[in-house]
Scaffold this active site. Sequence first.
Site, PDB file in Angstrom:
ATOM      1  N   ASP A 231       0.182   5.362   0.663  1.00  0.00           N
ATOM      2  CA  ASP A 231      -0.930   6.187   1.164  1.00  0.00           C
ATOM      3  C   ASP A 231      -0.685   7.676   1.154  1.00  0.00           C
ATOM      4  OD1 ASP A 231      -2.299   3.905   2.006  1.00  0.00           O
ATOM      5  OD2 ASP A 231      -1.412   3.965   4.004  1.00  0.00           O
TER       6      ASP A 231
ATOM      7  N   HIS B 202      -0.895  12.717   5.894  1.00  0.00           N
ATOM      8  CA  HIS B 202      -0.292  11.499   6.441  1.00  0.00           C
ATOM      9  C   HIS B 202       0.142  10.630   5.267  1.00  0.00           C
ATOM     10  CE1 HIS B 202      -0.214   8.068   9.355  1.00  0.00           C
ATOM     11  NE2 HIS B 202      -0.565   7.378   8.290  1.00  0.00           N
ATOM     12  N   THR B 203       1.413  10.187   5.272  1.00  0.00           N
ATOM     13  CA  THR B 203       1.876   9.276   4.205  1.00  0.00           C
ATOM     14  C   THR B 203       2.410   7.998   4.847  1.00  0.00           C
ATOM     15  OG1 THR B 203       4.155  10.145   4.201  1.00  0.00           O
ATOM     16  CG2 THR B 203       2.567  11.224   2.719  1.00  0.00           C
ATOM     17  N   ASN B 204       2.292   6.893   4.110  1.00  0.00           N
ATOM     18  CA  ASN B 204       2.806   5.632   4.620  1.00  0.00           C
ATOM     19  C   ASN B 204       3.062   4.688   3.447  1.00  0.00           C
ATOM     20  OD1 ASN B 204       3.643   3.740   6.518  1.00  0.00           O
ATOM     21  ND2 ASN B 204       1.635   3.487   7.480  1.00  0.00           N
TER      22      ASN B 204
ATOM     23  N   GLU C 225      -3.159  10.405   3.042  1.00  0.00           N
ATOM     24  CA  GLU C 225      -4.397  10.594   3.800  1.00  0.00           C
ATOM     25  C   GLU C 225      -4.401  12.005   4.365  1.00  0.00           C
ATOM     26  OE1 GLU C 225      -5.429   6.145   5.402  1.00  0.00           O
ATOM     27  OE2 GLU C 225      -4.470   7.499   6.815  1.00  0.00           O
TER      28      GLU C 225
ATOM     29  N   ASN D  30       4.301   0.916   9.241  1.00  0.00           N
ATOM     30  CA  ASN D  30       5.241   1.571  10.168  1.00  0.00           C
ATOM     31  C   ASN D  30       6.270   2.430   9.459  1.00  0.00           C
ATOM     32  OD1 ASN D  30       3.980   0.402  12.335  1.00  0.00           O
ATOM     33  ND2 ASN D  30       5.462  -1.259  12.546  1.00  0.00           N
TER      34      ASN D  30
ATOM     35  N   GLU E 230       0.843  -1.192   0.000  1.00  0.00           N
ATOM     36  CA  GLU E 230       0.000   0.000   0.000  1.00  0.00           C
ATOM     37  C   GLU E 230       0.882   1.247   0.000  1.00  0.00           C
ATOM     38  OE1 GLU E 230      -3.341  -0.353   2.816  1.00  0.00           O
ATOM     39  OE2 GLU E 230      -3.147   1.792   3.211  1.00  0.00           O
TER      40      GLU E 230
END
Length: 276
Positions: A88, A103-105, A90, A113, A86
């Site tokens: 992201d 927010h990134t991931n 957000e 994490n 994934e």
Amino acid sequence: MTFLMVASAGNFYQDVDINWGDQRAKILNAGQDLTLSLDKFSGSGFQSKNEFLFGRFDMQLKLVPGNSAGTVTTFYLSSQETQHDEIDFEFLGNVSGQPYTVHTNVYSQGNGNKEQQFRLWFDPSTSFHTYSVVWNTKRIIFLVDNIPIRVFTNNEAIGVPYPKSQPMRVYCSLWNADEWATQGGRIKTDWTKAPFIASYRNFNANGCVSGASSQSSCATKTGDPLNNESWQTQTLNASDRNRLRWVQQKYMIYNYCTDVQRFPQGLSPECKRSRF
Ligand SMILES: *[C@@H]1O[C@H](CO)[C@@H](O)[C@H](O)[C@H]1NC(C)=O
């Protein structure tokens, strides 16, 4: 599985399916615009018809204006496997006058994490801005109005999993997350302001599409002038690196690579390698 390179020129009727919220998601203006809404009963969302293995994905968004506390607007890529990958973007809402959090991931084979969070240098709810993900074999670049805000490098060589074998779809949604989203969950969604509305425009996906085509290379040229293949080797030049540094110094508010309290057993190995 075979892959075909496509460039889609941004028509929501052609490119996406509404997958959540029924009539709360609306395609407007002959496919040029899409709005998502959130009320007390449900949020809404859509997903790309195509699945991609690498590509460049651009979306213009105008976020929920006014009191958006408790709401989360998303633009992300995700695979369908249980050990999923994934990428992201957000956007966590806030009370009127207080800033959104971006927010990134990145998840690889089910493990995330890798969060970094940012403020923006503009109000994302008053006009459309472009949010992009470049995903190639070497790196993932997150961009805002073409300014790189984050690079996640392929560090498989030092044992860090990297998303590279599971095709992903593009997903967008608007949902209620007031148990955690705004100021750690202290501020709840004000339902007297519902429905909350976020707007999407100009979805562009240039990538390798998973499909039944006999064409086996994702480097196939389509001849479409919109088809820009430079994402495949995209990296940062000197001016990109300067802009990335500017964003990371002035606008980054959270970095998993410096959170020693959260990772007392040690930071992830890529954190030692890169200042970013
Ligand atoms: C909302 O505003 C407060 C105060 O400025 C800030 O601390 C917080 O990070 C902002 N964003 C979210 C998602 O809570």
